[in-house]
Design an enzyme around this catalytic site. Structure first.
Site, mmCIF file in Angstrom:
data_model
loop_
_atom_site.group_PDB
_atom_site.id
_atom_site.type_symbol
_atom_site.label_atom_id
_atom_site.label_comp_id
_atom_site.label_asym_id
_atom_site.label_seq_id
_atom_site.Cartn_x
_atom_site.Cartn_y
_atom_site.Cartn_z
ATOM 1 N N HIS A 52 -0.718 -4.263 0.591
ATOM 2 C CA HIS A 52 -1.649 -4.341 -0.530
ATOM 3 C C HIS A 52 -2.927 -5.057 -0.102
ATOM 4 O O HIS A 52 -2.861 -6.121 0.511
ATOM 5 C CB HIS A 52 -1.049 -5.136 -1.689
ATOM 6 C CG HIS A 52 -0.016 -4.412 -2.478
ATOM 7 N ND1 HIS A 52 1.291 -4.338 -2.079
ATOM 8 C CD2 HIS A 52 -0.113 -3.733 -3.643
ATOM 9 C CE1 HIS A 52 1.973 -3.649 -2.987
ATOM 10 N NE2 HIS A 52 1.141 -3.264 -3.932
ATOM 11 N N ASN A 56 2.190 -8.082 7.687
ATOM 12 C CA ASN A 56 2.230 -8.012 6.232
ATOM 13 C C ASN A 56 3.119 -9.088 5.625
ATOM 14 O O ASN A 56 2.755 -9.707 4.627
ATOM 15 C CB ASN A 56 2.712 -6.624 5.783
ATOM 16 C CG ASN A 56 2.626 -6.433 4.298
ATOM 17 O OD1 ASN A 56 1.662 -6.822 3.665
ATOM 18 N ND2 ASN A 56 3.644 -5.819 3.728
#
Length: 82
Positions: free
Chosen positions: A5, A36
């Site tokens: 994201h 991530n």
């Protein structure tokens, strides 16, 4: 690769619509799992901490297409490098 994201769902808890729109592919960038779930996750949490502390902050995120790692999928999505 993870679908990282750019704007985290956890930061968009104003309402269901805001949070659900963070799952659009336009808000994703391929990220290695370690990146991530490591430094990127810690950065997201730190930004939320600062927002709670200072009331309002501005953050700009996006991929950096230097030293690209690879392309993935049938559409040849570029995996940004560093």
């Amino acid at each position: 690769y993870d679908r990282g994201h750019l704007c985290p769902a956890g930061s968009m808890d104003l309402n269901y619509t805001c949070m659900s729109e963070t799952f659009f592919l336009s808000n994703m960038s391929p990220q290695t799992a370690g990146f991530n779930r490591g430094v990127w996750s810690r950065m997201e949490e730190q930004v939320r901490t600062w927002a709670n502390e200072y009331g309002e902050i501005w953050e700009v995120t996006g991929p950096v297409f230097i030293n690209n790692f690879d392309t993935i999928g049938t559409n040849g999505v570029t995996v940004p490098g560093s």
